[in-house]
Enzyme design. Structure first.
Site, mmCIF file in Angstrom:
data_model
loop_
_atom_site.group_PDB
_atom_site.id
_atom_site.type_symbol
_atom_site.label_atom_id
_atom_site.label_comp_id
_atom_site.label_asym_id
_atom_site.label_seq_id
_atom_site.Cartn_x
_atom_site.Cartn_y
_atom_site.Cartn_z
ATOM 1 N N CYS A 1 0.797 -1.228 0.000
ATOM 2 C CA CYS A 1 0.000 0.000 0.000
ATOM 3 C C CYS A 1 0.828 1.277 0.000
ATOM 4 C CB CYS A 1 -0.938 -0.022 1.205
ATOM 5 S SG CYS A 1 -1.881 -1.560 1.319
ATOM 6 N N ASN B 1 -10.122 -1.544 -2.787
ATOM 7 C CA ASN B 1 -8.752 -1.313 -2.351
ATOM 8 C C ASN B 1 -7.830 -2.100 -3.282
ATOM 9 O OD1 ASN B 1 -6.208 -1.521 -1.132
ATOM 10 N ND2 ASN B 1 -7.026 -1.679 0.941
ATOM 11 N N HIS C 1 -3.701 6.468 0.527
ATOM 12 C CA HIS C 1 -4.007 5.099 0.124
ATOM 13 C C HIS C 1 -5.465 4.806 0.460
ATOM 14 C CE1 HIS C 1 -4.261 0.816 -0.056
ATOM 15 N NE2 HIS C 1 -4.303 0.673 1.256
#
Length: 333
Positions: free
Chosen positions: A114, A290, A260
């Site tokens: 991430c 995500n 993120h």
């Protein structure tokens, strides 16, 4: 010499997994519950024979077409992935061949999740400022769906597959300013796939189903959500403050924050803790999920379409590792 982002594109696989699909698989999870908690309505999933490298190639080709980039201008490839096609050779080398780039082109992979996009910008800037490269193809690509157990309703509701491609160059629309980076490997086991690599090469076949009907196995992705949440709330505010400090800026100097895109619940906690106004805080995950190292470039791409990329923009990536990184982009008004 300075380093800039000159163009960004992204690629999504064809298969879509909607909240309705998840509700059909897991009747105890209704659509409203999923959407309100994680802020995601659908996510894209790679096909069984589609790899992260396949998607990386597609993202790069989109970048070349959408930004009128001559392949001959690329002199380095940076490829961020945690789902490589092979342990060796380096996927970036294969990507060079697939794209038909010059053999004089440097190429390397790096393994980050991430925080990967921010770290990649730091690597690319270093290559440009040192004179090693002038036009860097920076690609992120993940197929986390292949690491998820079919009964893992929590993680299947969050993660989607995607790839992004950025051109980092000596000119462009967004100057890359100074960085703050950090690592705490003591949190490694809170987000991990334990088997498959050199330490535990064979599958453990140790699947357990807990009292909530959630699967736990060394052979699939494990995420200790509460620990990840605590790490994020502790580290990200400090990261943002450090990024502002190293760039000689204050909150009032920032036009937009792009973090993120972990999940809506986490992002809202961070926004409120940092006292960032909603209009300064860009969220784009509802229709993609995500996508790990691709969340920030996808968000930047969409913010650009909405004409929101101007002035000073804080980027912050954080997660698996633990690893975190931030920088400021100075965009043309």
């Amino acid at each position: 010499m300075k380093a800039y982002i000159k163009g960004i594109s992204y690629f999504l696989p064809e298969e879509v997994l909607t909240n309705e699909d998840l509700s059909n698989i897991f009747p105890e999870w209704n659509v409203e519950k999923i959407s309100s908690k994680v802020g995601i309505s659908k996510r894209f999933v790679s096909s069984p024979n589609q790899t992260a490298l396949d998607m990386a190639e597609s993202a790069a080709q989109k970048l070349f077409v959408e930004n009128n980039i001559e392949k001959s201008s690329i002199d380095f490839i940076l490829y961020c992935t945690q789902s490589p096609d092979y342990f060796l050779p380096t996927s970036a080398c294969i990507l060079q061949d697939r794209l038909g780039l010059a053999t004089e082109c440097g190429a390397l992979d790096f393994n980050l999740g991430c925080s990967g996009y921010v770290y990649g910008l730091a690597l690319a800037k270093g290559l440009i400022l040192s004179g090693v490269a002038r036009n860097i193809l920076f690609v992120t690509s993940e197929t986390y769906s292949k690491y998820l157990h079919p009964q893992d309703k929590r993680n299947r509701s969050i993660f989607g597959d995607a790839a992004s491609a950025s051109l980092i160059s000596t000119d462009g629309f967004a100057e890359i300013l100074n960085f703050d980076l950090g690592t705490d490997g003591s949190g490694a086991e809170n987000l991990i796939v334990k088997t498959g690599a050199a330490k535990n090469k064979e599958k453990a076949e140790d699947l357990l189903i807990d009292e909530h009907q959630d699967p736990h196995s060394s052979d699939y992705l494990f995420m200790e959500g509460s620990e990840i949440f605590s790490f994020t709330l502790q580290r990200v505010p400090e990261l943002v403050n450090n990024v502002l400090t190293v760039n000689g800026m204050k909150n009032e100097d920032i036009d937009l924050y792009v973090f993120h895109q972990a999940n809506k619940y986490m992002l809202e906690h961070l926004r409120k803790k940092l006292k960032i106004a909603p209009e300064q805080f860009y969220i784009y995950m509802e229709n993609v999920g995500n996508t790990v190292s691709s969340t920030i470039p996808i968000a930047l791409c969409e913010a650009n379409k909405e004409e929101k990329l101007f002035g000073n923009i804080v980027l912050a990536g954080f997660g698996v590792g633990y690893s975190w990184g931030g920088t400021v982009l100075k965009c043309r008004k």
